[in-house]
Design a protein around this motif. Structure first.
Motif, PDB file in Angstrom:
ATOM      1  N   GLN A   3       0.522  -1.399   0.117  1.00 16.64           N
ATOM      2  CA  GLN A   3      -0.335   0.353  -0.071  1.00 16.64           C
ATOM      3  C   GLN A   3       0.593   0.845  -0.196  1.00 16.64           C
ATOM      4  OE1 GLN A   3      -3.315   0.807  -0.227  1.00 16.64           O
ATOM      5  NE2 GLN A   3      -3.613  -1.527  -1.056  1.00 16.64           N
ATOM      6  N   LEU A  52       2.251   1.643  -3.224  1.00 14.12           N
ATOM      7  CA  LEU A  52       1.431   2.597  -4.285  1.00 14.12           C
ATOM      8  C   LEU A  52       0.909   4.119  -3.527  1.00 14.12           C
ATOM      9  CD1 LEU A  52      -1.030  -0.344  -4.204  1.00 14.12           C
ATOM     10  CD2 LEU A  52       0.519   0.365  -6.489  1.00 14.12           C
ATOM     11  N   GLN A  53       0.726   4.188  -2.703  1.00 16.28           N
ATOM     12  CA  GLN A  53       0.995   5.319  -2.732  1.00 16.28           C
ATOM     13  C   GLN A  53       1.566   6.707  -2.535  1.00 16.28           C
ATOM     14  OE1 GLN A  53      -0.850   6.191   1.492  1.00 16.28           O
ATOM     15  NE2 GLN A  53      -1.787   4.895   1.697  1.00 16.28           N
ATOM     16  N   ALA A 103       4.164   5.204  -4.951  1.00 18.46           N
ATOM     17  CA  ALA A 103       3.980   6.177  -6.555  1.00 18.46           C
ATOM     18  C   ALA A 103       2.809   7.614  -6.778  1.00 18.46           C
ATOM     19  CB  ALA A 103       3.730   4.810  -7.025  1.00 18.46           C
ATOM     20  N   GLU A 104       1.755   7.488  -6.699  1.00 16.49           N
ATOM     21  CA  GLU A 104       0.985   8.454  -6.633  1.00 16.49           C
ATOM     22  C   GLU A 104       1.092   9.186  -6.501  1.00 16.49           C
ATOM     23  OE1 GLU A 104      -2.872   6.007  -5.641  1.00 16.49           O
ATOM     24  OE2 GLU A 104      -3.659   7.710  -6.312  1.00 16.49           O
ATOM     25  N   PHE A 121       3.923  10.639  -8.500  1.00 18.15           N
ATOM     26  CA  PHE A 121       3.379  11.746 -10.030  1.00 18.15           C
ATOM     27  C   PHE A 121       1.778  12.323 -10.105  1.00 18.15           C
ATOM     28  CE2 PHE A 121       6.680  10.056 -12.818  1.00 18.15           C
ATOM     29  CZ  PHE A 121       7.171   8.936 -12.173  1.00 18.15           C
ATOM     30  N   ASP A 165      -9.529   2.069  -6.473  1.00 18.00           N
ATOM     31  CA  ASP A 165      -8.585   3.809  -5.952  1.00 18.00           C
ATOM     32  C   ASP A 165      -7.008   3.076  -5.720  1.00 18.00           C
ATOM     33  OD1 ASP A 165      -9.693   3.972  -2.309  1.00 18.00           O
ATOM     34  OD2 ASP A 165      -9.204   1.863  -4.294  1.00 18.00           O
ATOM     35  N   THR A 166      -6.647   2.027  -5.454  1.00 11.18           N
ATOM     36  CA  THR A 166      -5.800   1.179  -5.994  1.00 11.18           C
ATOM     37  C   THR A 166      -4.851   1.218  -6.742  1.00 11.18           C
ATOM     38  OG1 THR A 166      -6.456   0.142  -4.349  1.00 11.18           O
ATOM     39  CG2 THR A 166      -4.656  -0.333  -4.687  1.00 11.18           C
ATOM     40  N   GLU A 199      -5.310   2.593  -9.934  1.00  6.53           N
ATOM     41  CA  GLU A 199      -3.691   4.100 -10.095  1.00  6.53           C
ATOM     42  C   GLU A 199      -2.737   3.959 -10.082  1.00  6.53           C
ATOM     43  OE1 GLU A 199      -5.413   7.881 -11.020  1.00  6.53           O
ATOM     44  OE2 GLU A 199      -4.585   8.730  -8.968  1.00  6.53           O
ATOM     45  N   GLY A 200      -2.351   3.746  -8.121  1.00  7.98           N
ATOM     46  CA  GLY A 200      -1.256   2.818  -8.067  1.00  7.98           C
ATOM     47  C   GLY A 200      -0.762   2.456  -9.204  1.00  7.98           C
ATOM     48  N   TYR A 201      -1.288   1.086  -9.425  1.00  6.50           N
ATOM     49  CA  TYR A 201      -0.998  -0.188  -9.657  1.00  6.50           C
ATOM     50  C   TYR A 201      -0.037   0.780 -10.951  1.00  6.50           C
ATOM     51  CZ  TYR A 201      -0.083  -4.585 -10.971  1.00  6.50           C
ATOM     52  OH  TYR A 201       0.108  -6.271 -10.449  1.00  6.50           O
ATOM     53  N   VAL A 223       0.445   2.839 -12.566  1.00  8.35           N
ATOM     54  CA  VAL A 223       1.637   3.964 -12.406  1.00  8.35           C
ATOM     55  C   VAL A 223       2.898   3.369 -11.940  1.00  8.35           C
ATOM     56  CG1 VAL A 223       2.971   6.259 -10.902  1.00  8.35           C
ATOM     57  CG2 VAL A 223       0.841   6.113 -11.219  1.00  8.35           C
ATOM     58  N   VAL A 224       3.178   2.718 -11.312  1.00  9.84           N
ATOM     59  CA  VAL A 224       4.129   1.494 -11.031  1.00  9.84           C
ATOM     60  C   VAL A 224       4.700   0.748 -11.958  1.00  9.84           C
ATOM     61  CG1 VAL A 224       5.445  -0.616  -9.389  1.00  9.84           C
ATOM     62  CG2 VAL A 224       3.717   1.328  -8.259  1.00  9.84           C
TER      63      VAL A 224
END
Lengths: 450, 174
Positions: free
Chosen positions: A12, A15-16, A18-19, A22, B65-66, B68-70, B72-73
């Motif tokens: 988690q 992921l946070q 990374a967000e 960017f 909501d998860t 997006e981060g995925y 991005v990675v």
């Protein structure tokens, strides 16, 4: 806390992170990028059938090559010999591209296209007799103009006006004739030594009408040529069965069947532009001419018939650029490459290189002068005007953080050019709204990419 | 090798199209941040969609909501792969300075985010490949050019450094 729980928290957190990293581009207004045509074609195939697209993309390269070789062998054994026996003047392309008219456009697709379409006919009209001789460019074909006075004592040693004789090219040397946009020309000798070439083939025209120069390579292995009047000619070569080409405005009533090297080809004229599409054993080619005067059918066919496989050149980089510069685009093909930059004030400039057999490089500026680049001779065309954002064009692009950025395109009168050829027979060009010293400094930093 | 059907039915394809429409431009902008080249960014975006299709069974189970981060990675990873072709290899940073907490009242996850954002990119890359994209050590070794035992050591060390930092700051409870 057990390991699994911590790892879940860790995931988690990544992921946070990374967000957060960017956040700006993710939150920026959803403006559509200027997708290239090849990207849009690939996207169309992907969205039509994602699984099929994935499987094709995910195949190892060796499997793709093996499949292509197997197809060639099988098709050749079944059809090629028979066709040659039946019609010795017609070469049957082993891999036929397919042509389809949609009513408002023509679509040429590789053999892996999912939709069945009409094939290019194997029969061709009786081939027209070729011209008695190919026109060849020789160093003596055009008169040589004397260069202007040099800017420095080092350059003075290079010019005819300094009283020194420019040595005649030796038997194993050729002369490169370079032209500016104002038809000034200068001959410089080029040592045609054996180059370190890569194994990859490169197909390019080896003949162009007088005044036509190679301007740039673009991302989809397209070559763009231009003449002194602003005319344009685009050449493409595709060896992928998955590629396709869509040209709007070309309808069936505009199609004329011609021949290129004894093989049937498609020629069109539409809205002041001319088009030629043809194929051989391995590749599908196109020529598109337009903008302020197009080349006629005879010239397009002659250019097409001059297309040959050239030796590859190494990739080159520009290791020094003015402060604040950054590269914004690049394209490397076996026979050359182009890198596009903007400087600290967002003015475009270009670095291009090509095998000397790929054609003369395009220059902007007036009155060529000899200069020295390292231990090579070069030619410099000065811009008649200083750069001024009042003139020329501007483009707006989405930059790194999602915001919009204006970049300047200098008008022709503001652009200087430096062209030189190294001892490996590769010709380089740097074009931009800079002074001579800046261009020479950049030229001195050019090196083969490692 | 058995090639599995990645999108098993029309419903999967419909979901994929929704994800594509929602994120294509965003992935491009992120790739541009890293690569500064339109052509390379297009390549990175295309490679990212390959990854999405390959792992779609897992992706479609993620909360929106998860997701997006995925993604991005994924596009970061694709961009880094392309970037490696342009640059010489830099030495791997075996240690790094952990930043001080931004606030005394931050929670454990937020503190982890702070530490991760300060982590050297090369370290972060292999941990993202392991903990987010769930690649095996062999797959990570192939992507990064390291040997599998080095990958294993660095993943373990990175994870331990994070735990030690959290423990020292009173966050990580056994």
């Amino acid at each position: 806390m057990n390991e699994a729980l911590f790892d879940a928290k860790l995931k988690q957190a990544f992921l946070q992170a990374a967000e957060a990293e960017f956040a700006a581009p993710l939150a920026a207004p959803a403006a559509e990028p200027a997708w290239s045509l090849p990207y849009r074609r690939r996207r169309e195939k992907m969205l039509e059938d994602p699984n099929r697209w994935y499987h094709k993309q995910a195949r190892p390269v060796w499997k793709k090559m093996l499949q292509q070789a197997a197809c060639l062998l099988l098709a050749a054994s079944v059809t090629f010999g028979a066709l040659l026996a039946a019609s010795p003047t017609v070469r049957a392309a082993v891999r036929s591209w397919l042509r389809e008219f949609t009513g408002t456009a023509v679509v040429y697709r590789g053999e892996d296209a999912p939709k069945p379409v009409a094939t290019l006919p194997e029969e061709a009209p009786a081939p027209k007799p070729h011209p008695a001789e190919e026109k060849t460019e020789t160093p003596d074909a055009r008169p040589t103009e004397q260069p202007d006075a040099p800017q420095s004592s080092a350059e003075a040693a290079q010019t005819a006006e300094a009283g020194q004789t420019i040595a005649e090219p030796a038997a194993d040397e050729t002369t490169v004739r370079v032209f500016s946009g104002e038809n000034d020309s200068l001959d410089i000798p080029v040592t045609n030594s054996a180059a370190q070439v890569a194994a990859a083939p490169a197909w390019l025209p080896t003949w162009l009408p007088d005044g036509w120069k190679l301007k740039q390579f673009s991302h989809n292995a397209r070559c763009v040529y231009t003449d002194q009047y602003g005319g344009t000619l685009e050449f493409t070569c595709s060896q992928s069965a998955q590629d396709s080409l869509i040209i709007a405005g070309l309808t069936e009533d505009k199609l004329q069947r011609v021949t290129v090297n004894g093989v049937g080809a498609d020629y069109y004229e539409s809205d002041g532009c001319t088009y030629l599409f043809w194929e051989d054993m391995d590749s599908f080619f196109s020529l598109q001419s337009g903008s302020y005067g197009s080349l006629d059918q005879a010239n397009l066919i002659k250019i097409a018939q001059s297309v040959k496989e050239l030796d590859a050149v190494p990739a080159y980089t520009l290791n020094w650029t003015p402060t604040g510069s950054r590269m914004v685009n690049r394209c490397e093909v076996p026979a050359g490459g182009m890198k596009e930059f903007v400087d600290g004030d967002n003015w475009y400039f270009w670095f291009t290189y090509a095998a000397d057999s790929a054609g003369e490089l395009y220059a902007q500026g007036s009155t060529p002068t000899r200069v020295t680049v390292g231990d090579c001779e070069g030619v410099y065309w000065a811009a008649p005007k200083k750069r001024d954002a009042t003139y020329g064009g501007a483009v707006t692009v989405i930059c790194d953080d999602g915001s919009e950025e204006t970049r300047h395109l200098a008008s022709g009168g503001q652009v200087s050019t430096l062209i030189w050829t190294n001892k490996a027979g590769v010709t380089f060009s740097i074009r931009g709204a800079f002074d001579k010293e800046t261009l020479i400094s950049m030229a001195g930093s050019v090196a083969a990419a490692t | 090798m058995l090639l599995l059907t990645m999108l098993e039915n029309e419903e999967d394809k419909r979901k994929f199209l929704i994800v594509h429409r929602a994120y294509e431009n965003k992935l491009y902008r992120i790739a541009m941040c890293i690569l500064h080249s339109h052509a390379l960014a297009e390549d990175a975006v295309q490679q990212s969609w390959l990854q999405v299709i390959q792992h779609f069974e897992k992706i479609q189970q993620l909360p929106w909501d998860t997701l997006e981060g995925y993604l991005v990675v994924i596009v970061k990873n694709a961009s880094r792969t392309l970037l490696k072709k342009e640059k010489h290899a830099d030495p791997f940073p075996e240690n790094w300075d952990v930043p001080a907490p931004q606030s005394a009242e931050t929670d454990e996850t937020k503190r982890l985010v702070e530490i991760i954002r300060a982590m050297p990119e090369k370290y972060r890359e292999i941990l993202e490949l392991r903990f987010v994209l769930e690649y095996s050590q062999q797959e990570i070794a192939q992507r990064t050019g390291m040997n599998p035992s080095t990958v294993s050591t660095r993943i373990s060390r990175g994870r331990q450094l994070l735990i030690q930092t959290l423990r020292a700051e009173g966050y990580y409870n056994e």
